[in-house]
Design a protein around this motif. Structure first.
Motif, PDB file in Angstrom:
ATOM      1  N   VAL A 257      53.183  97.109 -13.852  1.00  0.00           N
ATOM      2  CA  VAL A 257      52.460  98.375 -13.948  1.00  0.00           C
ATOM      3  C   VAL A 257      50.989  98.112 -14.279  1.00  0.00           C
ATOM      4  N   ALA A 258      50.741  97.199 -15.219  1.00  0.00           N
ATOM      5  CA  ALA A 258      49.367  96.890 -15.602  1.00  0.00           C
ATOM      6  C   ALA A 258      48.599  96.280 -14.439  1.00  0.00           C
ATOM      7  N   GLU A 259      49.245  95.390 -13.701  1.00  0.00           N
ATOM      8  CA  GLU A 259      48.587  94.778 -12.546  1.00  0.00           C
ATOM      9  C   GLU A 259      48.270  95.829 -11.489  1.00  0.00           C
ATOM     10  N   CYS A 260      49.174  96.785 -11.298  1.00  0.00           N
ATOM     11  CA  CYS A 260      48.913  97.869 -10.349  1.00  0.00           C
ATOM     12  C   CYS A 260      47.701  98.690 -10.787  1.00  0.00           C
ATOM     13  N   CYS A 261      47.562  98.860 -12.107  1.00  0.00           N
ATOM     14  CA  CYS A 261      46.394  99.586 -12.630  1.00  0.00           C
ATOM     15  C   CYS A 261      45.105  98.819 -12.324  1.00  0.00           C
ATOM     16  N   GLY A 262      45.136  97.493 -12.505  1.00  0.00           N
ATOM     17  CA  GLY A 262      43.958  96.679 -12.213  1.00  0.00           C
ATOM     18  C   GLY A 262      43.599  96.721 -10.748  1.00  0.00           C
ATOM     19  N   ILE A 263      44.604  96.573  -9.904  1.00  0.00           N
ATOM     20  CA  ILE A 263      44.365  96.633  -8.462  1.00  0.00           C
ATOM     21  C   ILE A 263      43.877  98.025  -8.075  1.00  0.00           C
ATOM     22  N   GLY A 264      44.479  99.048  -8.680  1.00  0.00           N
ATOM     23  CA  GLY A 264      44.086 100.421  -8.390  1.00  0.00           C
ATOM     24  C   GLY A 264      42.646 100.699  -8.796  1.00  0.00           C
ATOM     25  N   ALA A 265      42.219 100.115  -9.911  1.00  0.00           N
ATOM     26  CA  ALA A 265      40.842 100.320 -10.362  1.00  0.00           C
ATOM     27  C   ALA A 265      39.847  99.746  -9.358  1.00  0.00           C
ATOM     28  N   VAL A 266      40.167  98.574  -8.800  1.00  0.00           N
ATOM     29  CA  VAL A 266      39.287  97.974  -7.797  1.00  0.00           C
ATOM     30  C   VAL A 266      39.244  98.836  -6.544  1.00  0.00           C
ATOM     31  N   MET A 267      40.413  99.324  -6.116  1.00  0.00           N
ATOM     32  CA  MET A 267      40.466 100.176  -4.924  1.00  0.00           C
ATOM     33  C   MET A 267      39.725 101.485  -5.162  1.00  0.00           C
ATOM     34  N   LEU A 268      39.884 102.063  -6.370  1.00  0.00           N
ATOM     35  CA  LEU A 268      39.199 103.311  -6.692  1.00  0.00           C
ATOM     36  C   LEU A 268      37.685 103.105  -6.693  1.00  0.00           C
ATOM     37  N   ALA A 269      37.261 101.921  -7.113  1.00  0.00           N
ATOM     38  CA  ALA A 269      35.830 101.621  -7.143  1.00  0.00           C
ATOM     39  C   ALA A 269      35.210 101.741  -5.759  1.00  0.00           C
ATOM     40  N   ILE A 270      35.883 101.190  -4.777  1.00  0.00           N
ATOM     41  CA  ILE A 270      35.305 101.239  -3.430  1.00  0.00           C
ATOM     42  C   ILE A 270      35.377 102.639  -2.862  1.00  0.00           C
ATOM     43  N   ALA A 271      36.393 103.420  -3.276  1.00  0.00           N
ATOM     44  CA  ALA A 271      36.487 104.799  -2.818  1.00  0.00           C
ATOM     45  C   ALA A 271      35.384 105.655  -3.454  1.00  0.00           C
ATOM     46  N   VAL A 272      35.125 105.414  -4.737  1.00  0.00           N
ATOM     47  CA  VAL A 272      34.100 106.169  -5.463  1.00  0.00           C
ATOM     48  C   VAL A 272      32.717 105.854  -4.934  1.00  0.00           C
ATOM     49  N   SER A 273      32.474 104.585  -4.551  1.00  0.00           N
ATOM     50  CA  SER A 273      31.136 104.187  -4.114  1.00  0.00           C
ATOM     51  C   SER A 273      30.696 104.981  -2.899  1.00  0.00           C
ATOM     52  N   GLY A 274      31.624 105.222  -1.971  1.00  0.00           N
ATOM     53  CA  GLY A 274      31.365 106.063  -0.821  1.00  0.00           C
ATOM     54  C   GLY A 274      30.191 105.601   0.009  1.00  0.00           C
ATOM     55  N   THR A 275      29.818 106.366   0.989  1.00  0.00           N
ATOM     56  CA  THR A 275      28.631 106.126   1.804  1.00  0.00           C
ATOM     57  C   THR A 275      27.892 107.442   1.993  1.00  0.00           C
ATOM     58  N   GLU A 276      26.604 107.315   2.223  1.00  0.00           N
ATOM     59  CA  GLU A 276      25.797 108.532   2.394  1.00  0.00           C
ATOM     60  C   GLU A 276      25.873 109.010   3.825  1.00  0.00           C
TER      61      GLU A 276
END
Length: 276
Positions: A257-276
């Motif tokens: 579960v913790a590893e999924c959270c870490g992986i999820g945080a990295v994936m969320l980072a790229i989703a949050v960064s977005g593009t203009e």
């Protein structure tokens, strides 16, 4: 009337990701018999010969600038392959790829140039720290290799766009990988002979080149012609998910579960960064 619509980049990335990490799973299975650096060398060298032969790249008119950019691209690509194999030899596939993913996160965040980019980098760093902290003793070197592979991944995106849009594209990929194979050969040449002890071993080693380099990187060159560098980096978010799924199905590597959270945080980072 036949449709001329091209598949969306997301679909192409999924196909490339499945191929890439099936190749990675095959490579991990070889590490007990062939040194990871030697598998990486065989992977890059085989892929270069396949592409050069298929494209008949020697027929192309090459200039000094084409060779220079293709060579720089190939050296970065080969180094990325070498480093991620060294990381995967010490870490689960999904974890190694998630940490490596910090490179595309940085490219996407810089490309976005918004407040969200700062949040993206914080999320990405948090995910990397979670994954690094969850590793058992003796694997810290694997974390270092994964992060270095991430730096090479960032370079792959930047230089890959240069080759795709202003250079020889797929021909540059093949020739670049050949140059890259020469660059990393000192690290893996010593164990290449082990691959020739069995036709099956050699076949699997060469299959990694087709699955992990020819198919996904060829797709990348097609996609890079059509989308921005930041959007390309954004779409790399599909790859860690693919790596975790392949690691689970092919290597029985079940993330906690913790590893999924870490992986999820990295994936969320790229989703949050977005593009203009």
């Amino acid at each position: 009337m036949a449709s001329t619509r091209q598949p969306p980049p997301e679909a192409l990335f999924v196909v490339g990701g499945i191929s890439q990490y099936l190749g990675a799973a095959t490579a991990v299975g070889l590490f007990s018999q062939i040194a990871p650096a030697s598998v990486a060398l065989l992977r890059v060298f085989a892929a270069s010969l396949i592409l050069i032969g298929f494209r008949r790249s020697w027929r192309r008119a090459w200039n000094k600038q084409d060779i220079m950019w293709a060579g720089a691209f190939g050296v970065v690509l080969a180094s990325m392959n070498l480093l991620i194999y060294l990381a995967m030899d010490r870490l689960p596939l999904g974890n190694a790829v998630a940490m490596e993913f910090l490179g595309p996160v940085a490219v996407a965040a810089i490309g976005a140039r918004t407040i969200r980019s700062t949040l993206a980098l914080i999320l990405a760093a948090s995910g990397v720290l979670i994954l690094a902290g969850l590793q058992s003793e003796g694997t810290s070197l694997g974390v270092v290799f994964a992060l270095l592979a991430g730096a090479m991944w960032a370079g792959y995106i930047v230089l890959g766009h240069r080759v795709a849009q202003d250079g020889p594209a797929v021909d540059g990929l093949g020739v670049g990988m050949f140059i890259g194979a020469l660059a990393i050969s000192p690290f893996g040449i010593g164990g290449v002979g082990d691959a020739f002890t069995s036709p099956g071993l050699l076949g699997l080693a060469l299959a990694t080149g087709l699955l992990s380099n020819v198919v996904p990187y060829g797709i990348d060159q097609v996609v890079m012609k059509k989308i921005t560098r930041a959007r390309f980096a954004l779409l790399q978010a599909l790859l860690p998910v693919t790596a975790v799924v392949i690691g689970f199905l092919a290597l029985s590597q079940s993330p906690s579960v913790a590893e999924c959270c870490g992986i999820g945080a990295v994936m969320l980072a790229i989703a949050v960064s977005g593009t203009e």
